[in-house]
Enzyme design. Sequence first.
Site, PDB file in Angstrom:
ATOM      1  N   SER A 152       0.673  -1.219   0.102  1.00  0.00           N
ATOM      2  CA  SER A 152      -0.034  -0.132  -0.137  1.00  0.00           C
ATOM      3  C   SER A 152       0.946   1.247   0.113  1.00  0.00           C
ATOM      4  CB  SER A 152      -0.752   0.024   1.363  1.00  0.00           C
ATOM      5  OG  SER A 152      -1.739  -1.170   1.131  1.00  0.00           O
TER       6      SER A 152
HETATM    7  N1  SAH Z   1       0.163  -5.191   3.896  1.00  0.00           N
HETATM    8  C1  SAH Z   1       1.182  -5.609   2.572  1.00  0.00           C
HETATM    9  C2  SAH Z   1       0.520  -5.594   1.397  1.00  0.00           C
HETATM   10  C3  SAH Z   1      -0.869  -6.098   1.321  1.00  0.00           C
HETATM   11  S1  SAH Z   1      -1.294  -6.532  -0.525  1.00  0.00           S
HETATM   12  C4  SAH Z   1       2.309  -5.044   2.552  1.00  0.00           C
HETATM   13  O1  SAH Z   1       2.782  -4.273   3.617  1.00  0.00           O
HETATM   14  O2  SAH Z   1       3.215  -5.305   1.798  1.00  0.00           O
HETATM   15  C5  SAH Z   1      -2.870  -7.447  -0.021  1.00  0.00           C
HETATM   16  C6  SAH Z   1      -2.289  -9.072   0.543  1.00  0.00           C
HETATM   17  O3  SAH Z   1      -3.348  -9.849   0.986  1.00  0.00           O
HETATM   18  C7  SAH Z   1      -1.610  -9.815  -0.707  1.00  0.00           C
HETATM   19  O4  SAH Z   1      -0.428 -10.015  -0.541  1.00  0.00           O
HETATM   20  C8  SAH Z   1      -2.514 -10.837  -0.724  1.00  0.00           C
HETATM   21  O5  SAH Z   1      -2.146 -12.058  -1.139  1.00  0.00           O
HETATM   22  C9  SAH Z   1      -2.939 -11.082   0.531  1.00  0.00           C
HETATM   23  N2  SAH Z   1      -4.137 -11.811   0.800  1.00  0.00           N
HETATM   24  C10 SAH Z   1      -5.554 -11.836   0.164  1.00  0.00           C
HETATM   25  N3  SAH Z   1      -6.376 -12.644   0.681  1.00  0.00           N
HETATM   26  C11 SAH Z   1      -5.952 -13.136   1.722  1.00  0.00           C
HETATM   27  C12 SAH Z   1      -6.266 -14.008   2.708  1.00  0.00           C
HETATM   28  N4  SAH Z   1      -7.509 -14.661   2.900  1.00  0.00           N
HETATM   29  N5  SAH Z   1      -5.356 -14.422   3.850  1.00  0.00           N
HETATM   30  C13 SAH Z   1      -4.065 -13.740   3.910  1.00  0.00           C
HETATM   31  N6  SAH Z   1      -3.570 -12.947   3.079  1.00  0.00           N
HETATM   32  C14 SAH Z   1      -4.343 -12.573   2.011  1.00  0.00           C
END
Ligand code: SAH
Length: 216
Positions: free
Chosen positions: A63
């Site tokens: 993000s």
């Molecule tokens: N907070 C992260 C960015 C998040 S992007 C950072 O600092 O880099 C959102 C992430 O959520 C992605 O990596 C995606 O793979 C993950 N995601 C999506 N659905 C999910 C689930 N059910 N459980 C765990 N992770 C999930």
Amino acid sequence: MIPDWRSERQRMVDRQLRKRGIRDERVLEAMLAIPREEFVPTEMRVCSYADEPVHIGCGQTISQPYMIALMAELLELTGKETVLEIGGGSGYHAAVLGALAARVISIELIPALARQAEQNLHRAGRAANVTVICGDGSQGWPECAPYDGISVAAAAPEVPAPLMAQLNDPGRLVIPVGAYYDQELRVISKAGGEISERVATLCRFVPLRGNRGWRS
Ligand code: SAH
């Protein structure tokens, strides 16, 4: 030429965070201390402090710095809390939360990203109080519940019931909820057995997958 990361970081904190209203000094300090470039893939590193999300592979993004600061500020952490992060991605957001709370559990669905997050956290010297778990965070992580804070970094069609169940009293859940492409960032507070909810801002996150997420 190697960029001067420290001054890029300082500029990001001043222009993107302070100027836009992030007030929690602990959050500003954490964002000034954590080397975001260590969490961004090598070929994207010049974009580490850009005012936008950055691609981290597997179709996912880290993000925008402002969104991470805002979400962290909304949790109102003091340093004593256990926090659950859902959507670990690069591990950067987890590192920020780790600087603000006692302990962070970060769940990432995609194994390659979970491995990378763990490596990034180690390289940045931020792994001591952050545990990365590979799994479906849409159901929370009951093993370490209750959580004083829960931060969801992927957009949910609705608030997953298991997250509410795993939230401590008092506790705060910050989560983007809404349609596939546009959501509102909700802050849900539990206090004295009562639940209250407000919308902090409009936002656009990648979809939450898994049992309580988007199925397509
Ligand atoms: N907070 C992260 C960015 C998040 S992007 C950072 O600092 O880099 C959102 C992430 O959520 C992605 O990596 C995606 O793979 C993950 N995601 C999506 N659905 C999910 C689930 N059910 N459980 C765990 N992770 C999930």
